[in-house]
Design a protein around this motif. Structure first.
Motif, PDB file in Angstrom:
ATOM      1  N   ALA A 202       0.854  -1.195   0.000  1.00 39.92           N
ATOM      2  CA  ALA A 202       0.000   0.000   0.000  1.00 39.92           C
ATOM      3  C   ALA A 202       0.885   1.238   0.000  1.00 39.92           C
ATOM      4  CB  ALA A 202      -0.905  -0.008   1.213  1.00 39.92           C
ATOM      5  N   GLU A 203       0.540   2.216  -0.846  1.00 36.51           N
ATOM      6  CA  GLU A 203       1.313   3.448  -0.981  1.00 36.51           C
ATOM      7  C   GLU A 203       0.542   4.625  -0.372  1.00 36.51           C
ATOM      8  OE1 GLU A 203       4.281   3.461  -2.239  1.00 36.51           O
ATOM      9  OE2 GLU A 203       4.417   1.553  -3.336  1.00 36.51           O
ATOM     10  N   VAL A 204       1.224   5.752  -0.271  1.00 36.03           N
ATOM     11  CA  VAL A 204       0.604   6.968   0.272  1.00 36.03           C
ATOM     12  C   VAL A 204      -0.638   7.338  -0.528  1.00 36.03           C
ATOM     13  CG1 VAL A 204       0.911   9.438   0.690  1.00 36.03           C
ATOM     14  CG2 VAL A 204       2.759   7.844   1.255  1.00 36.03           C
ATOM     15  N   ALA A 205      -0.577   7.165  -1.849  1.00 33.84           N
ATOM     16  CA  ALA A 205      -1.721   7.512  -2.701  1.00 33.84           C
ATOM     17  C   ALA A 205      -2.942   6.667  -2.354  1.00 33.84           C
ATOM     18  CB  ALA A 205      -1.351   7.321  -4.167  1.00 33.84           C
ATOM     19  N   ASP A 206      -2.724   5.411  -2.001  1.00 30.70           N
ATOM     20  CA  ASP A 206      -3.844   4.535  -1.610  1.00 30.70           C
ATOM     21  C   ASP A 206      -4.475   5.022  -0.311  1.00 30.70           C
ATOM     22  OD1 ASP A 206      -3.325   2.682  -3.770  1.00 30.70           O
ATOM     23  OD2 ASP A 206      -1.597   1.997  -2.603  1.00 30.70           O
ATOM     24  N   VAL A 207      -3.628   5.454   0.615  1.00 37.07           N
ATOM     25  CA  VAL A 207      -4.119   5.974   1.884  1.00 37.07           C
ATOM     26  C   VAL A 207      -4.951   7.224   1.646  1.00 37.07           C
ATOM     27  CG1 VAL A 207      -3.458   6.941   4.118  1.00 37.07           C
ATOM     28  CG2 VAL A 207      -2.195   4.986   3.183  1.00 37.07           C
ATOM     29  N   ALA A 208      -4.440   8.125   0.806  1.00 37.52           N
ATOM     30  CA  ALA A 208      -5.155   9.374   0.522  1.00 37.52           C
ATOM     31  C   ALA A 208      -6.498   9.108  -0.143  1.00 37.52           C
ATOM     32  CB  ALA A 208      -4.292  10.259  -0.375  1.00 37.52           C
ATOM     33  N   LEU A 209      -6.546   8.070  -0.981  1.00 41.05           N
ATOM     34  CA  LEU A 209      -7.772   7.768  -1.712  1.00 41.05           C
ATOM     35  C   LEU A 209      -8.850   7.151  -0.840  1.00 41.05           C
ATOM     36  CD1 LEU A 209      -9.285   7.476  -4.452  1.00 41.05           C
ATOM     37  CD2 LEU A 209      -8.199   5.220  -4.655  1.00 41.05           C
ATOM     38  N   LEU A 210      -8.438   6.286   0.107  1.00 43.49           N
ATOM     39  CA  LEU A 210      -9.414   5.429   0.776  1.00 43.49           C
ATOM     40  C   LEU A 210      -9.610   5.643   2.267  1.00 43.49           C
ATOM     41  CD1 LEU A 210      -8.532   2.084  -0.996  1.00 43.49           C
ATOM     42  CD2 LEU A 210     -10.629   3.381  -1.270  1.00 43.49           C
ATOM     43  N   THR A 211      -8.749   6.384   2.920  1.00 51.48           N
ATOM     44  CA  THR A 211      -8.891   6.496   4.363  1.00 51.48           C
ATOM     45  C   THR A 211     -10.079   7.349   4.738  1.00 51.48           C
ATOM     46  OG1 THR A 211      -7.424   8.405   4.459  1.00 51.48           O
ATOM     47  CG2 THR A 211      -6.433   6.241   4.818  1.00 51.48           C
ATOM     48  N   SER A 212     -10.369   7.335   6.041  1.00 53.32           N
ATOM     49  CA  SER A 212     -11.513   8.080   6.558  1.00 53.32           C
ATOM     50  C   SER A 212     -11.344   9.577   6.421  1.00 53.32           C
ATOM     51  CB  SER A 212     -11.740   7.714   8.026  1.00 53.32           C
ATOM     52  OG  SER A 212     -12.144   6.378   8.128  1.00 53.32           O
ATOM     53  N   ALA A 213     -10.164  10.038   6.031  1.00 50.57           N
ATOM     54  CA  ALA A 213     -10.001  11.464   5.757  1.00 50.57           C
ATOM     55  C   ALA A 213     -10.825  11.834   4.540  1.00 50.57           C
ATOM     56  CB  ALA A 213      -8.527  11.797   5.524  1.00 50.57           C
ATOM     57  N   ASN A 214     -11.129  10.847   3.713  1.00 50.80           N
ATOM     58  CA  ASN A 214     -11.954  11.042   2.541  1.00 50.80           C
ATOM     59  C   ASN A 214     -13.416  10.887   2.951  1.00 50.80           C
ATOM     60  OD1 ASN A 214     -13.601   9.772   0.278  1.00 50.80           O
ATOM     61  ND2 ASN A 214     -11.797  10.477  -0.842  1.00 50.80           N
ATOM     62  N   SER A 215     -14.258  11.862   2.626  1.00 54.85           N
ATOM     63  CA  SER A 215     -15.644  11.852   3.108  1.00 54.85           C
ATOM     64  C   SER A 215     -16.426  10.632   2.651  1.00 54.85           C
ATOM     65  CB  SER A 215     -16.367  13.123   2.655  1.00 54.85           C
ATOM     66  OG  SER A 215     -15.842  14.245   3.311  1.00 54.85           O
ATOM     67  N   GLU A 216     -16.229  10.219   1.396  1.00 56.01           N
ATOM     68  CA  GLU A 216     -16.974   9.066   0.917  1.00 56.01           C
ATOM     69  C   GLU A 216     -16.576   7.810   1.685  1.00 56.01           C
ATOM     70  OE1 GLU A 216     -17.367   8.298  -3.176  1.00 56.01           O
ATOM     71  OE2 GLU A 216     -17.646  10.394  -3.733  1.00 56.01           O
ATOM     72  N   ALA A 217     -15.280   7.666   1.992  1.00 59.13           N
ATOM     73  CA  ALA A 217     -14.837   6.506   2.759  1.00 59.13           C
ATOM     74  C   ALA A 217     -15.399   6.553   4.173  1.00 59.13           C
ATOM     75  CB  ALA A 217     -13.311   6.449   2.795  1.00 59.13           C
ATOM     76  N   ARG A 218     -15.466   7.768   4.742  1.00 58.03           N
ATOM     77  CA  ARG A 218     -15.975   7.892   6.109  1.00 58.03           C
ATOM     78  C   ARG A 218     -17.446   7.516   6.186  1.00 58.03           C
ATOM     79  NH1 ARG A 218     -12.788  11.135   9.575  1.00 58.03           N
ATOM     80  NH2 ARG A 218     -12.688   9.316  10.897  1.00 58.03           N
ATOM     81  N   ILE A 219     -18.183   7.714   5.094  1.00 61.18           N
ATOM     82  CA  ILE A 219     -19.580   7.318   5.072  1.00 61.18           C
ATOM     83  C   ILE A 219     -19.710   5.810   5.323  1.00 61.18           C
ATOM     84  CG2 ILE A 219     -21.569   6.965   3.538  1.00 61.18           C
ATOM     85  CD1 ILE A 219     -21.521   9.718   4.654  1.00 61.18           C
ATOM     86  N   PHE A 220     -18.789   5.016   4.751  1.00 59.86           N
ATOM     87  CA  PHE A 220     -18.816   3.574   4.993  1.00 59.86           C
ATOM     88  C   PHE A 220     -18.717   3.286   6.488  1.00 59.86           C
ATOM     89  CE2 PHE A 220     -17.331   3.065   0.488  1.00 59.86           C
ATOM     90  CZ  PHE A 220     -18.327   2.191   0.081  1.00 59.86           C
ATOM     91  N   ASP A 221     -17.796   3.983   7.166  1.00 61.49           N
ATOM     92  CA  ASP A 221     -17.600   3.754   8.602  1.00 61.49           C
ATOM     93  C   ASP A 221     -18.830   4.180   9.395  1.00 61.49           C
ATOM     94  OD1 ASP A 221     -14.958   2.894   8.072  1.00 61.49           O
ATOM     95  OD2 ASP A 221     -14.280   4.965   8.029  1.00 61.49           O
ATOM     96  N   PHE A 222     -19.421   5.289   8.968  1.00 59.97           N
ATOM     97  CA  PHE A 222     -20.614   5.807   9.630  1.00 59.97           C
ATOM     98  C   PHE A 222     -21.762   4.800   9.517  1.00 59.97           C
ATOM     99  CE2 PHE A 222     -24.454   8.699   9.039  1.00 59.97           C
ATOM    100  CZ  PHE A 222     -24.644   8.921  10.392  1.00 59.97           C
ATOM    101  N   VAL A 223     -21.973   4.279   8.315  1.00 59.45           N
ATOM    102  CA  VAL A 223     -23.050   3.312   8.090  1.00 59.45           C
ATOM    103  C   VAL A 223     -22.747   1.992   8.803  1.00 59.45           C
ATOM    104  CG1 VAL A 223     -24.287   1.969   6.343  1.00 59.45           C
ATOM    105  CG2 VAL A 223     -23.776   4.374   5.930  1.00 59.45           C
ATOM    106  N   ASP A 224     -21.472   1.584   8.805  1.00 53.46           N
ATOM    107  CA  ASP A 224     -21.087   0.376   9.551  1.00 53.46           C
ATOM    108  C   ASP A 224     -21.489   0.509  11.017  1.00 53.46           C
ATOM    109  OD1 ASP A 224     -20.057  -1.309   7.661  1.00 53.46           O
ATOM    110  OD2 ASP A 224     -17.998  -0.616   7.879  1.00 53.46           O
ATOM    111  N   ALA A 225     -21.190   1.672  11.597  1.00 54.53           N
ATOM    112  CA  ALA A 225     -21.486   1.898  13.009  1.00 54.53           C
ATOM    113  C   ALA A 225     -22.987   1.854  13.267  1.00 54.53           C
ATOM    114  CB  ALA A 225     -20.909   3.239  13.464  1.00 54.53           C
ATOM    115  N   ILE A 226     -23.777   2.411  12.347  1.00 57.17           N
ATOM    116  CA  ILE A 226     -25.237   2.361  12.487  1.00 57.17           C
ATOM    117  C   ILE A 226     -25.720   0.913  12.406  1.00 57.17           C
ATOM    118  CG2 ILE A 226     -27.423   2.917  11.347  1.00 57.17           C
ATOM    119  CD1 ILE A 226     -26.246   5.618  10.594  1.00 57.17           C
TER     120      ILE A 226
END
Length: 337
Positions: A202-226
């Motif tokens: 995994a590279e820095v670019a992958d982290v930037a694309l997919l981590t929770s810093a990205n709003s769309e990725a954070r939505i997954f975490d939000f829905v998971d928690a619900i």
């Protein structure tokens, strides 16, 4: 082998993993489940702990009794919170009396039971039970500290390796800078390794694309928690989203995600494959897999009810009937009850 475990600390992720390793020692899951008792420390009493620990194992070497949060409750009382007479009578004595009786009981606890106390806070070394069991051959006291700084970077790389993938040093550092909670980091690591198909580091670019810093990725975490009814985490994820996005935009993203989940649920119930779900929804296989996984947290009627509730909230906000951020807080509370 210890028969009593006192596990404490703020690294809830590592703590939970350690408990799982103890459970795994029971062997085949279906048989193991018959020999595991989990007690809620907010309401448990010493007689109930003794009764559970005194039961004989069924076709396994030992029985496992897990008590979560009991010492935290007792500690708060010994630190000065008042106990009413009804509570003292129900629990069989004051907090100090209970701790003294517990320490005495542990000396003669049956060898056929492993008793595990889990406390998601640091217990002081002066704690009565810590002092009573420290150094005993039959007891293990283990503290789980949150990793920080360079230790957290190494933790990310070690965790990735354990899952069958790798992170570059720079990618691990970038991920450690976006999230410090080990449980959330564990989810992020799995997400990123799945994205690279475990085929390359995994590279820095992958982290930037997919981590929770990205709003769309954070939505997954939000829905998971619900979906898992983790209200506290869902609210935390919501507030992180609201730091960067407008409430109506966040709500729109959540509505879109639940629409995908509802459609995926209907397709999976009709025995369609995840590849067919991805094609029908027009999603890349990675987010489609996440949507399919999330759909399994809900029944179809529950998803339909949630979707209609989301649309009602959207209408109430747009017509000025409610304040947007407050409406989202109420919505999360309702969905995680």
């Amino acid at each position: 082998m210890p028969r009593f475990y006192l596990l404490h600390g703020q690294d809830e992720f590592a703590l939970a993993e350690y408990v799982e390793t103890i459970k795994a020692e029971l062997g085949e899951p279906s048989m193991a489940s018959l020999n595991i008792t989990e007690l809620d420390g907010r309401t448990v009493t010493l007689p109930q702990v003794q009764a559970a620990a005194g039961a004989m194992p069924f076709l396994t070497d030992f029985r496992l009794v897990i008590v979560e949060g009991w010492l935290t409750k007792l500690l708060s009382k010994t630190e000065g919170e008042l106990e009413d007479e009804a509570e003292t009578a129900r629990s069989g004595g004051s907090a100090k009396e209970t701790l003294t009786a517990l320490a005495t009981y542990l000396e003669d606890q049956p060898d056929s039971t492993r008793l595990v106390f889990v406390e998601k806070r640091d217990l002081p070394e002066r704690h009565a039970l810590v002092k009573a069991v420290n150094g005993q051959a039959w007891a293990l006291v283990k503290k789980f500290d949150l990793p920080q700084g360079e230790a957290l970077v190494k933790w990310v790389q070690t965790r990735a390796k354990a899952e069958g993938g790798t992170f570059t040093r720079e990618a691990a550092q970038a991920l450690a800078e976006t999230e410090r909670d080990p449980r959330a980091l564990g989810h992020e690591i799995t997400k990123i390794l799945t994205h690279v198909n475990f085929a390359r580091p995994a590279e820095v670019a992958d982290v930037a694309l997919l981590t929770s810093a990205n709003s769309e990725a954070r939505i997954f975490d939000f829905v998971d928690a619900i979906g898992q009814r983790r209200g506290k985490q869902a609210l935390a994820e919501l507030h992180k989203l609201l730091e960067k996005e407008e409430p109506l935009y966040v709500l729109g993203m959540v509505v879109r995600q639940f629409r995908f989940i509802l459609l995926a649920k209907e397709l999976l119930d009709a025995r369609r494959s995840e590849a067919e779900v991805a094609s029908t929804l027009g999603l890349h296989p990675f987010p489609a897999g996440k949507v399919c996984a999330q759909s399994r947290n809900f029944t179809l009627p529950a998803l339909e009810a949630i979707y209609h509730r989301l649309l009602e909230t959207d209408a109430a906000i747009k017509t000025g009937q409610t304040e947007p951020a407050a409406a989202l807080d109420v919505l999360v509370a309702e969905l995680t009850l």
